[in-house]
Design a protein around this motif. Structure first.
Motif, PDB file in Angstrom:
ATOM      1  N   GLY A  50     -65.242  -7.138  24.897  1.00  0.00           N
ATOM      2  CA  GLY A  50     -64.793  -5.838  24.407  1.00  0.00           C
ATOM      3  C   GLY A  50     -64.583  -4.845  25.533  1.00  0.00           C
ATOM      4  N   PHE A  51     -65.520  -4.793  26.490  1.00  0.00           N
ATOM      5  CA  PHE A  51     -65.355  -3.909  27.644  1.00  0.00           C
ATOM      6  C   PHE A  51     -64.146  -4.323  28.473  1.00  0.00           C
ATOM      7  CE2 PHE A  51     -69.829  -2.617  26.993  1.00  0.00           C
ATOM      8  CZ  PHE A  51     -69.677  -1.246  27.154  1.00  0.00           C
ATOM      9  N   ASP A  52     -63.956  -5.615  28.652  1.00  0.00           N
ATOM     10  CA  ASP A  52     -62.800  -6.104  29.398  1.00  0.00           C
ATOM     11  C   ASP A  52     -61.499  -5.701  28.712  1.00  0.00           C
ATOM     12  OD1 ASP A  52     -61.698  -7.959  31.546  1.00  0.00           O
ATOM     13  OD2 ASP A  52     -60.887  -8.896  29.753  1.00  0.00           O
ATOM     14  N   ARG A  53     -61.472  -5.809  27.381  1.00  0.00           N
ATOM     15  CA  ARG A  53     -60.276  -5.421  26.627  1.00  0.00           C
ATOM     16  C   ARG A  53     -59.998  -3.926  26.764  1.00  0.00           C
ATOM     17  NH1 ARG A  53     -61.637  -5.364  20.687  1.00  0.00           N
ATOM     18  NH2 ARG A  53     -62.587  -3.431  21.447  1.00  0.00           N
ATOM     19  N   GLU A  54     -61.054  -3.104  26.662  1.00  0.00           N
ATOM     20  CA  GLU A  54     -60.862  -1.658  26.761  1.00  0.00           C
ATOM     21  C   GLU A  54     -60.379  -1.262  28.151  1.00  0.00           C
ATOM     22  OE1 GLU A  54     -61.029   0.613  24.412  1.00  0.00           O
ATOM     23  OE2 GLU A  54     -61.466  -0.925  22.911  1.00  0.00           O
ATOM     24  N   LEU A  55     -60.975  -1.842  29.179  1.00  0.00           N
ATOM     25  CA  LEU A  55     -60.539  -1.530  30.541  1.00  0.00           C
ATOM     26  C   LEU A  55     -59.092  -1.951  30.754  1.00  0.00           C
ATOM     27  CD1 LEU A  55     -63.614  -2.468  32.747  1.00  0.00           C
ATOM     28  CD2 LEU A  55     -62.538  -0.240  32.594  1.00  0.00           C
ATOM     29  N   VAL A 349     -74.493  -0.079  16.143  1.00  0.00           N
ATOM     30  CA  VAL A 349     -74.901   0.854  17.201  1.00  0.00           C
ATOM     31  C   VAL A 349     -74.556   2.282  16.812  1.00  0.00           C
ATOM     32  CG1 VAL A 349     -74.470   1.532  19.598  1.00  0.00           C
ATOM     33  CG2 VAL A 349     -74.761  -0.873  19.022  1.00  0.00           C
ATOM     34  N   ALA A 350     -73.390   2.486  16.200  1.00  0.00           N
ATOM     35  CA  ALA A 350     -73.015   3.828  15.748  1.00  0.00           C
ATOM     36  C   ALA A 350     -73.990   4.335  14.683  1.00  0.00           C
ATOM     37  CB  ALA A 350     -71.585   3.814  15.203  1.00  0.00           C
ATOM     38  N   TRP A 351     -74.439   3.442  13.798  1.00  0.00           N
ATOM     39  CA  TRP A 351     -75.403   3.836  12.759  1.00  0.00           C
ATOM     40  C   TRP A 351     -76.756   4.195  13.378  1.00  0.00           C
ATOM     41  CZ3 TRP A 351     -79.946   1.270  11.108  1.00  0.00           C
ATOM     42  CH2 TRP A 351     -80.533   1.805   9.955  1.00  0.00           C
ATOM     43  N   VAL A 352     -77.185   3.420  14.371  1.00  0.00           N
ATOM     44  CA  VAL A 352     -78.452   3.722  15.050  1.00  0.00           C
ATOM     45  C   VAL A 352     -78.359   5.060  15.776  1.00  0.00           C
ATOM     46  CG1 VAL A 352     -80.015   2.982  16.885  1.00  0.00           C
ATOM     47  CG2 VAL A 352     -79.127   1.312  15.257  1.00  0.00           C
ATOM     48  N   GLU A 353     -77.221   5.324  16.430  1.00  0.00           N
ATOM     49  CA  GLU A 353     -77.026   6.608  17.106  1.00  0.00           C
ATOM     50  C   GLU A 353     -77.097   7.769  16.132  1.00  0.00           C
ATOM     51  OE1 GLU A 353     -74.152   5.448  20.917  1.00  0.00           O
ATOM     52  OE2 GLU A 353     -73.265   6.130  19.030  1.00  0.00           O
ATOM     53  N   GLN A 354     -76.465   7.593  14.973  1.00  0.00           N
ATOM     54  CA  GLN A 354     -76.492   8.651  13.967  1.00  0.00           C
ATOM     55  C   GLN A 354     -77.890   8.824  13.385  1.00  0.00           C
ATOM     56  OE1 GLN A 354     -73.812   7.957  10.728  1.00  0.00           O
ATOM     57  NE2 GLN A 354     -74.010  10.007   9.887  1.00  0.00           N
ATOM     58  N   TYR A 366     -69.248   7.667  30.654  1.00  0.00           N
ATOM     59  CA  TYR A 366     -68.533   6.398  30.549  1.00  0.00           C
ATOM     60  C   TYR A 366     -67.115   6.638  30.054  1.00  0.00           C
ATOM     61  CZ  TYR A 366     -73.343   4.759  30.779  1.00  0.00           C
ATOM     62  OH  TYR A 366     -74.638   4.547  31.146  1.00  0.00           O
ATOM     63  N   PHE A 367     -66.264   5.638  30.259  1.00  0.00           N
ATOM     64  CA  PHE A 367     -64.871   5.806  29.869  1.00  0.00           C
ATOM     65  C   PHE A 367     -64.659   5.611  28.372  1.00  0.00           C
ATOM     66  CE2 PHE A 367     -65.299   1.310  30.584  1.00  0.00           C
ATOM     67  CZ  PHE A 367     -64.457   0.712  29.666  1.00  0.00           C
ATOM     68  N   ILE A 368     -65.679   5.137  27.649  1.00  0.00           N
ATOM     69  CA  ILE A 368     -65.627   5.057  26.194  1.00  0.00           C
ATOM     70  C   ILE A 368     -66.965   5.548  25.644  1.00  0.00           C
ATOM     71  CG2 ILE A 368     -63.929   3.194  25.993  1.00  0.00           C
ATOM     72  CD1 ILE A 368     -66.209   1.235  25.758  1.00  0.00           C
ATOM     73  N   ASN A 369     -66.966   5.980  24.401  1.00  0.00           N
ATOM     74  CA  ASN A 369     -68.195   6.516  23.798  1.00  0.00           C
ATOM     75  C   ASN A 369     -68.707   5.637  22.657  1.00  0.00           C
ATOM     76  OD1 ASN A 369     -66.211   7.022  21.961  1.00  0.00           O
ATOM     77  ND2 ASN A 369     -66.628   9.205  21.725  1.00  0.00           N
ATOM     78  N   TYR A 370     -68.305   4.367  22.646  1.00  0.00           N
ATOM     79  CA  TYR A 370     -68.802   3.427  21.641  1.00  0.00           C
ATOM     80  C   TYR A 370     -68.947   2.056  22.284  1.00  0.00           C
ATOM     81  CZ  TYR A 370     -64.092   1.489  21.283  1.00  0.00           C
ATOM     82  OH  TYR A 370     -62.897   0.877  21.569  1.00  0.00           O
ATOM     83  N   LEU A 371     -69.663   1.174  21.616  1.00  0.00           N
ATOM     84  CA  LEU A 371     -69.885  -0.177  22.133  1.00  0.00           C
ATOM     85  C   LEU A 371     -68.794  -1.096  21.593  1.00  0.00           C
ATOM     86  CD1 LEU A 371     -72.013  -1.717  23.863  1.00  0.00           C
ATOM     87  CD2 LEU A 371     -73.000  -2.500  21.700  1.00  0.00           C
ATOM     88  N   PRO A 372     -67.886  -1.547  22.455  1.00  0.00           N
ATOM     89  CA  PRO A 372     -66.795  -2.406  21.977  1.00  0.00           C
ATOM     90  C   PRO A 372     -67.249  -3.849  21.832  1.00  0.00           C
ATOM     91  CG  PRO A 372     -66.557  -2.060  24.317  1.00  0.00           C
ATOM     92  CD  PRO A 372     -67.777  -1.272  23.895  1.00  0.00           C
ATOM     93  N   SER A 373     -66.570  -4.580  20.995  1.00  0.00           N
ATOM     94  CA  SER A 373     -66.880  -6.001  20.808  1.00  0.00           C
ATOM     95  C   SER A 373     -65.608  -6.734  20.423  1.00  0.00           C
ATOM     96  CB  SER A 373     -67.947  -6.184  19.720  1.00  0.00           C
ATOM     97  OG  SER A 373     -68.205  -7.565  19.499  1.00  0.00           O
TER      98      SER A 373
END
Length: 414
Positions: A50-55, A349-354, A366-373
């Motif tokens: 996911g990080f590789d895809r986003e980058l 992860v978004a639910w845990v953050e909330q 970071y360049f993104i604010n969520y955990l990609p997969s």
């Protein structure tokens, strides 16, 4: 009778209640360890993908896959050159450019910037900047003279908004009656973009005609950006394309400008995968210890089977069935758990953050604010196959030891 006999006895041994509860506990731990190891591998590799895809999508959506620039002079007939480049089947788009490095100033704030002079229409076909405008309009570059589109982080550093004036200072001196002065030009901010990468703080776009006036290029452009359908074709494809053009050109591609970043990600992915495979190996060692204890516990049964005519090969297959069954159950459960988690980890992860009121990945850092997969089924198949092979190998020694049991020795003290 149920055939094959080794499978029948092996399944009976596995399902039967053992007098030694410790063996049952170790068997359960082996299964759970294998399950967790396989699941962890699938989830972590999916997150790395996911990080590789986003980058790749964000940075290489802004950075050209390859560039063809003039050899110490502008490309005057760039339209013809661009059309010849497009004839290559691997190319999906081209765009002319003029670039300059300088400083932007506003209200006492100074920031270094890479200014790209572009054709707004052509650039929109090979770059994601037009799709990531947050304020203003990308099309305004073609409508207003000396307008500039910049990253939102750069605008925040300078304290500007759409409609404000900024001064571009180029590291080139111009001689006038007043003496030697740096080259200055005022631009109007017409738009802000955000791709969530460090490029938001270091890049600005102006119209290519304004860039030509600013750099005093009477005709032509400095180079042509080339976008490929498969970005990994860029290094060798751009070389072939440039050789077929008339004249001499300089070429570059994304592996020279940002290749180290992606190589680092691939290296991290391999190293993390290797480390997590240790969990699978630990579970395999548990299978070995489980079967060794089972063989010790079942020596009298093995001796009876041998006296009834069972061959060493049959005994070996009986105990291999038990080990393979543990590996199969652990691998299947781990694969199922890993796939489910890989598909839902971003939402979890978004639910845990909330729930906790915290932010694991801050957009300011970071360049993104969520955990990609991104779940890749070839990775899942490779992990599951490796776990099954390791489990199979782990059964060989205990099963071989069981096949070497001598009936007379085993029954001597019974």
């Amino acid at each position: 009778m149920f055939k094959p006999f080794s499978l029948f006895v092996g399944l009976r041994y596995t399902a039967a209640k053992r007098s030694n509860n410790f063996i049952s506990f170790i068997s359960l731990v082996s299964t759970l360890g294998l399950m967790l190891g396989v699941a962890a591998l699938i989830v972590v590799l999916s997150v790395m993908n996911g990080f590789d895809r986003e980058l790749r999508g964000r940075i290489l959506g802004m950075v050209p896959h390859a560039t063809i620039t003039g050899y110490n002079e502008p490309i005057e007939d760039w339209q013809t050159a661009s059309e010849r480049v497009k004839q290559d089947g691997r190319v999906i788009g081209t765009a002319p450019f003029i670039h300059a490095q300088g400083m932007l100033t506003h209200a006492g704030q100074v920031r270094g910037v890479l200014v790209q002079g572009v054709d707004p229409q052509a650039e929109a076909n090979i770059s994601i900047v037009a799709e990531n405008m947050v304020v203003g309009s990308w099309e305004a570059l073609g409508e207003q003279r000396f307008g500039i589109v910049m990253g939102d982080l750069l605008a925040r550093f300078l304290g500007v908004q759409v409609g404000d004036k900024v001064t571009l200072v180029l590291p080139e001196a111009s001689v006038s009656v007043a003496g030697v002065n740096p080259r200055l030009k005022r631009f109007t901010v017409v738009g802000l973009f955000s791709v969530g990468a460090e490029l938001d703080a270091s890049i600005g776009y102006i119209n290519i005609k304004d860039a030509a006036r600013l750099k005093r290029i009477p005709a032509g452009v400095e180079g042509i950006r080339v976008s490929f359908e498969n970005l990994f074709d860029a290094p060798h494809a751009v070389r072939e394309i440039a050789q077929n053009l008339d004249g001499y050109y300089l070429i570059s591609d994304w592996t020279r400008t940002h290749g180290n970043l992606f190589q680092a990600i691939q290296m991290e992915k391999k190293m993390i995968g290797l480390l997590l495979f240790l969990i699978v190996f630990v579970a395999a060692f548990n299978i070995v210890s489980t079967l060794v204890m089972v063989v010790t516990d079942k020596k009298s049964d093995i001796a009876i089977l041998r006296t009834l005519g069972a061959t060493p090969g049959l005994i070996m297959r009986i105990f291999m069935v038990q080990g393979i069954l543990i590996g199969l159950i652990g691998t299947l459960l781990g694969t199922l758990l890993g796939v489910v988690l890989a598909l839902t980890v971003s939402d979890l992860v978004a639910w845990v953050e909330q729930l906790l009121g915290i932010e694991f990945l801050s957009a300011d850092v970071y360049f993104i604010n969520y955990l990609p997969s991104q779940l890749n089924w070839p990775d899942v198949g490779m992990i599951a196959s490796a776990a099954l092979i390791i489990s199979f190998v782990a059964t060989l020694y205990p099963a071989w030891r069981a096949s070497k049991t001598q009936p007379a020795e085993a029954l001597r003290y019974e």
